[in-house]
Structures are given as C-alpha cells and as structure tokens.
Scaffold this active site. Structure first.
Site, mmCIF file in Angstrom:
data_model
loop_
_atom_site.group_PDB
_atom_site.id
_atom_site.type_symbol
_atom_site.label_atom_id
_atom_site.label_comp_id
_atom_site.label_asym_id
_atom_site.label_seq_id
_atom_site.Cartn_x
_atom_site.Cartn_y
_atom_site.Cartn_z
ATOM 1 N N HIS A 29 7.485 -88.794 41.357
ATOM 2 C CA HIS A 29 6.071 -88.424 41.450
ATOM 3 C C HIS A 29 6.000 -86.901 41.628
ATOM 4 O O HIS A 29 6.930 -86.298 42.162
ATOM 5 C CB HIS A 29 5.512 -89.147 42.685
ATOM 6 C CG HIS A 29 4.052 -89.005 42.930
ATOM 7 N ND1 HIS A 29 3.501 -87.897 43.520
ATOM 8 C CD2 HIS A 29 3.028 -89.858 42.706
ATOM 9 C CE1 HIS A 29 2.200 -88.072 43.641
ATOM 10 N NE2 HIS A 29 1.883 -89.253 43.149
ATOM 11 N N ASP A 34 11.735 -90.720 49.082
ATOM 12 C CA ASP A 34 10.285 -90.848 48.966
ATOM 13 C C ASP A 34 9.958 -92.348 49.053
ATOM 14 O O ASP A 34 10.162 -93.089 48.088
ATOM 15 C CB ASP A 34 9.829 -90.247 47.634
ATOM 16 C CG ASP A 34 8.337 -90.465 47.392
ATOM 17 O OD1 ASP A 34 7.680 -91.133 48.225
ATOM 18 O OD2 ASP A 34 7.832 -89.978 46.360
ATOM 19 N N GLN A 85 6.015 -95.711 47.937
ATOM 20 C CA GLN A 85 5.735 -97.005 47.296
ATOM 21 C C GLN A 85 6.580 -98.133 47.869
ATOM 22 O O GLN A 85 6.294 -99.306 47.619
ATOM 23 C CB GLN A 85 5.965 -96.909 45.779
ATOM 24 C CG GLN A 85 5.015 -95.979 45.055
ATOM 25 C CD GLN A 85 3.554 -96.454 45.096
ATOM 26 O OE1 GLN A 85 3.249 -97.595 45.433
ATOM 27 N NE2 GLN A 85 2.652 -95.565 44.746
ATOM 28 N N CYS A 106 0.318 -89.103 38.314
ATOM 29 C CA CYS A 106 1.021 -87.963 38.940
ATOM 30 C C CYS A 106 2.495 -87.974 38.567
ATOM 31 O O CYS A 106 3.374 -87.711 39.407
ATOM 32 C CB CYS A 106 0.839 -87.952 40.453
ATOM 33 S SG CYS A 106 -0.872 -87.870 40.960
#
Ligand code: C6P
Length: 415
Positions: A122, A199, A202, A365
């Site tokens: 992202h 990250d 999600q 994104c």
C-alpha cells in the site's frame, strides 16, 4: 461459526437502507462499521470521564488516564506483546509506519543501505520509505510477485542480504488478499541483522496476531478497520528498539524535562505521543477488542475463509470476471478484487450502489500494483464478521444487473 444474524443486530448502521435497498456493506478493507458497544463506549467517555490524560490530578483526569492506559494494555494483550509499553498510539497505520521510517529509518540508514519492500505494498508502506531513502541515500528493493499474487520467495532470498537494513512488508494485501508467509522472511532478515516492519492494517483485524511468535520488530495497524473508531492507530515495537528511537513529533507529553535550549525526552511509549492524544477513541477501541475477543479471532478467520471460498465460487460463475490474487481461500483474506468485462470499475461501483451494495472501486492506494496487474483500477469486495452468504449473493445478482446496464461490454474482455 459466527452467528451473523445476531452480530448484525449489534450494528445500527446495518439497519439503514441505501437507495431503498438493504445496505450490503462490502467495503470493510477500507473501514469497518461499528457495533453499538463501541459507539456506547465512546459516548460514555464524553458523558462520564472526559479530561486530558496524563495532565491532571483531578478525578476525571485520573479516570481518563487509567482508561487510556488500560486500552494500551489491552492492545498489547491482543497482539501478545511482552509489555504495554511496546504499544504506541498513533493516528492510524499510516502514521505508525511514518514514525518508524522517520525515527528509525532516518537515524540508521546510510547511503547504499537497502530497504526491502514488496510489489504488493500500500502507498502507506511505500511512500514513507521513498522519502526516507531520498534523505539518507538508501536504496529501495522490491520482492516481486508470482502470477498467483503470492510473493516470489526465491527472489526474496536473493534480495535480502548483507546490505539489507530494513524489510517492510504487508501481512496481507489490500488488493490481492494474499496472506504472506512472514516468518521465513523475518528470519532471513534477522540473519542479516535487518529489522522488520510488518504492515498489519489488513491482517490484525482478521487473523489472530502474536508478535512474539512472528518475531517482527514493528507492527502497524488501524483501529477503524477492526470495529474501532477512526483516528486511532497502533505502532507495536520491540521495547529495545523503541527505546533507541528518537521522537517524531515534539511538544507536550513527550518530554521529561524542558529547558530553553534543550529537552530530555519521556520514556517509551509516551515519547512518541506528543500533544493531547486521541484518548476518547483509544478508550472506545478497547471495547472493539472486547467485541472481537468475545467472537474469537479464530472464529472470525474461519468465517472469512468460508465466506471468501463461497464468494470466489459465485464470482467465478459470472461471465467476464477476472479475479486477482490466490485462488485458494485459505491463502488469502476476505478481500476480492476483480475486473468485470470491459466496464470501468467506477461504473461497476456506481451501479452496485444502486442495488445497496457498497464496494470500493479504484486503485486502493496501490497504484504501482495496478500497473503490474495492467488495469487502471479494480472493484474490490471485502468482508467482515457481519457479512453472510446473502451479501455475496446480493453482490453477484447486482453484477448481473450491471452487465445488463452495460450490455455486451461485459462479455468482450472474457471472450
Ligand atoms: N487501506 C483500503 O481501502 P490507514 O489509512 O492509515 O488506516 O491504513 C493504511 C493502510 C496501510 N496498509 C494497508 C495494507 C492498507 O490496506 C491500508 C489502508 C484502505 O485498502 C484505505 S486506502
């Protein structure tokens, strides 16, 4: 199994209609809806406790401080951090990643050091590293994808080496749904002394997360994607690393002692929380974690695997459908991106909205990934605990309607 009907009753917004139709909310990867328990927790803060935390000795200030720190401790338990001080509250996942890129990246990277990312990141886990690389002379390297939308691990083994200082990788793609097998990557990075930022924007909302088992150094995620309020993100960092990091934002709260010419900074994690924090939303986030824990994260994951498998099957029946990401629902999360015939995703999204079905249409994104997929954008349906098979059926029915609206266009690309 989750009791979807009972869960839906907890979400006031799911009772509303959109364009005269039942709201079918399939945009959960962008943000999730909030259960009554979270909304009430937020109202309770303002009606009963509200004061600026860490700044007063009066009763309200003490209560708010305790609730804010209890929320931090709860987040630490939720991801199995060793201690509450390893949890920094930020504005969102983006701010958490920027904090690491700025405070760890700028302080440690030297010219020609390498930061390894992947082709499924992202923008939030790409642009901050571009800026840090430009400032330090470090070089960005990218782990490519295989045709099924998984990481090319052979390439990863070639890319990660003595020059690697940071590996920043998503746990789950917000476009492809791919769930990455992180542990081998993390072990490889550690062999070369690199630190790893995951990250988890999600993944943490959907899959039980254990930072100790994962061995990651940093983990970023957002409350609003997991039934919590907007404006709260989390940076988990191993205490030893956070303790070596300087502040990003400066001002009140992040200091121990201030003189005219210099200041001594506060302990971790408050060193990274300059100014009045978003305590009300952080406290309401605590209620979101309660809610998810009551459902059970393993049950959440199982529900989504089954729903995703069902959706992949139903979508594959639709003429002209091009679905991205791994075909196996156990290798992916509840995020399905697709391109439908020759119809622009924005047009698909608009027609679906007329059927009450909310999906995201756009580049999500992830513009460089769109180029790799050779599409300007995709339509993306993403699921959470209140979605059921009836929602997937509503989506596929509405797609059939879309084909009628656009006539023959939907079939051309498939043919
Ligand atoms: N993706 C989506 O619709 P923030 O915006 O800071 O809460 O989360 C940023 C972020 C970071 N990493 C991944 C993998 C993400 O998916 C997101 C947010 C949303 O896909 C909004 S763009």
């Amino acid at each position: 199994m989750l009791d979807v009907a009972a869960i839906r009753r907890d979400f006031p917004i799911l009772a509303r209609q959109v364009r005269g139709r039942r709201l079918v909310y399939l945009d959960n990867a962008a943000t999730t809806q909030k259960p009554r328990q979270v909304i009430e927790a937020l109202v309770r803060v303002y009606e009963q406790h509200n004061a600026n935390p860490h700044r007063g000795v009066h009763t309200l200030a003490t209560e708010t401080t305790d609730l804010y720190e209890a929320a931090r401790a709860h987040v630490a338990r939720f991801i199995n951090a060793r201690r509450a001080e390893e949890v920094v509250f930020t504005e969102n996942a983006t701010a958490a990643i920027n904090l690491v890129a700025h405070s760890w990246g700028r302080a440690t990277l030297k010219p020609r050091d390498e930061v390894v990312l992947t082709h499924m990141e992202h923008h939030a886990n790409l642009v901050p590293w571009q800026i840090t690389a430009a400032e330090t002379g470090a070089v960005l390297r990218f782990i490519p994808l295989l045709p099924d939308g998984t990481l090319d691990m052979d390439a990863a083994r070639r890319l990660i080496g003595p020059a690697t200082r940071i590996v920043a990788v998503t746990a789950m793609s917000n476009v492809l749904g791919t769930i990455n097998d992180l542990r081998p990557l993390i072990d490889l990075a550690h062999e070369f002394g690199a630190v790893v930022l995951v990250d988890g924007a999600q993944s943490v909302p959907h899959i039980a997360t254990d930072v100790q088992a994962l061995h990651c150094d940093f983990l970023a995620f957002s409350a609003h994607k997991m039934l919590g309020p907007t404006g709260v993100g989390v940076l988990y960092g191993r205490y030893e690393l956070l303790d070596r990091m300087g502040p990003f934002l400066a001002g009140g709260s992040m200091i121990l002692k201030v003189e005219w010419e210099r200041s001594r900074y506060n302990e971790v994690p408050w060193r990274f929380e300059a100014g009045t924090p978003n305590y009300a939303d952080a406290i309401a986030f605590d209620a979101a974690l309660d809610y998810l824990e009551a459902l059970g994260m393993d049950a959440v994951r199982e529900h989504e695997v089954q729903l995703t498998a069902y959706a992949l099957g139903r979508l594959a029946e639709v003429d002209g459908m091009r679905i991205f990401g791994p075909p196996d629902a156990t290798r992916r999360g509840g995020v399905i991106s697709f391109y439908y015939g020759d119809i622009h995703p924005h047009d698909v999204g608009t027609v679906l909205d007329y059927a009450g079905v909310a999906v995201r249409a756009g580049h999500h994104c992830a513009q460089p990934l769109m180029q790799l997929l050779d599409v300007p954008a995709t339509v993306r349906a993403s699921f959470y605990v209140y979605n059921g098979r009836d929602d997937v059926d509503a989506l596929t029915d509405a797609l059939t309607e879309t084909a009628k609206v656009f006539g023959y266009a939907a079939r051309t690309r498939a043919g």
